[in-house]
Design an enzyme around this catalytic site. Sequence first.
Site, PDB file in Angstrom:
ATOM      1  N   GLU A  88     -17.410  85.603  16.250  1.00 31.16           N
ATOM      2  CA  GLU A  88     -18.174  85.559  16.449  1.00 31.16           C
ATOM      3  C   GLU A  88     -18.910  85.368  17.569  1.00 31.16           C
ATOM      4  O   GLU A  88     -18.845  85.133  19.196  1.00 31.16           O
ATOM      5  CB  GLU A  88     -18.553  83.455  15.746  1.00 31.16           C
ATOM      6  N   CYS A 125      -9.230  71.692  22.670  1.00 32.34           N
ATOM      7  CA  CYS A 125      -9.838  70.075  23.160  1.00 32.34           C
ATOM      8  C   CYS A 125     -10.355  69.871  21.378  1.00 32.34           C
ATOM      9  O   CYS A 125     -10.416  70.224  20.743  1.00 32.34           O
ATOM     10  CB  CYS A 125     -11.101  70.714  23.811  1.00 32.34           C
ATOM     11  N   CYS A 345     -20.494  76.491  19.528  1.00 35.39           N
ATOM     12  CA  CYS A 345     -19.327  78.055  18.669  1.00 35.39           C
ATOM     13  C   CYS A 345     -18.313  76.956  17.997  1.00 35.39           C
ATOM     14  O   CYS A 345     -17.968  76.789  17.955  1.00 35.39           O
ATOM     15  CB  CYS A 345     -19.252  78.914  19.800  1.00 35.39           C
TER      16      CYS A 345
END
Length: 358
Positions: A88, A125, A345
């Site tokens: 994306e 993460c 995101c």
Amino acid sequence: MSKINILDYTKDELSQKIKPSFRAKQIYEWIYKQYVNSFDEMKNIPKDLKKELNEKYNLMPLKIATVEESRDGSKKYLFVLDDGLTMESVLLPMKKEQHDKEGNLKHHTRYTICISSQVGCKIGCSFCLTGKSGFFRNLTTSEITSQVLMIKKDNGIAQNRRVNIVFMGMGEPLDNLENVQKAVKIFSDPSGLAIGPRRQTISTSGLSSQIKKLAKMDLGVLLAISLHAVDDVLREELMPINKAYNIESIINAVKEFPIDARKRVMFEYLVIKDLNDDLKSAKKLVKLLNGIKAKVNLIFFNPHIGSDYQRPETKDVLAFQDYLLKHGVLCTIRESKGLDISAACGQLKDRKEKNEHN
Ligand code: SAH
Ligand code: SF4
């Protein structure tokens, strides 16, 4: 023989392939300035060359799967790649007001496009949905550049309108440095999108050795470091990569990074409630950035399903910013752009896949 995507080539590379070589510039301009969808639309290109181009090359490596528009005007694009994977990008229009020479107030829009460099991410993460989904593959150069091309085209953004690019979508750009480096060069080409390197920001989770490599390439791009924590224990919890590259190693790499005299290195700091939102952290951050031309960008953690972390209180983020400003560190707060279409995101893709499985 499978076809190569013509957008994978820099103009210099294309001029080696195409004879006579001046045609490379024309082809480039048709693609990046006239936004053509096929080689057949390239009017000043001779028939034989068009035939050769059709035989040898593909033009569009991406298809738009969905577009979601937020109330604040930002638009999130989900793209499908040739192998069916998805990734994306986000278009962020920022309205600006400026006085013209006669003193009249003018409104104009600046565009920033946030692009992906990988499908998924290896860094993992703990706060990031992209990280949780694992790693699939690197994006090719053409898959990186055509995110910008397709978004400009889809929104009718004229070829000469200024656009900023941030590598802050899915993936770790410095883990795909070769393709990212080429994309930066293609973006910058005056016959192409003509987006100068100082309008391009590469954001990294802090791969110190790769930051040094990027510095040596001397591309002139801006650097953003996703710091998020000021001590190694917390940073390791948030970003396991900190075991390999700790805070000190990142700061040292940044100190050697070439920066334009008028620019700064951006430090992104994701503020998470009760974890890193206190003034003790702000104090440590000021100390850490001592001697660096830095700018801090505070980002509200955006909660998602399955995450234990919480969005910070606005008053704590403001107090954090106030502390930095009072101690001489430039600091902005990132607007929660596109919150209603899932701001961070990785979230659109995640939601779409969940819907499909339901
Ligand atoms: N991998 C690079 C490139 C961008 S990562 C890096 O980490 O710097 C995508 C961006 O989204 C980062 O700035 C990250 O801080 C932010 N982000 C990820 N998860 C988020 C969340 N839940 N809320 C707010 N921002 C988030
Ligand atoms: Fe990868 Fe960046 Fe997400 Fe970390 S924040 S998992 S580095 S995309």
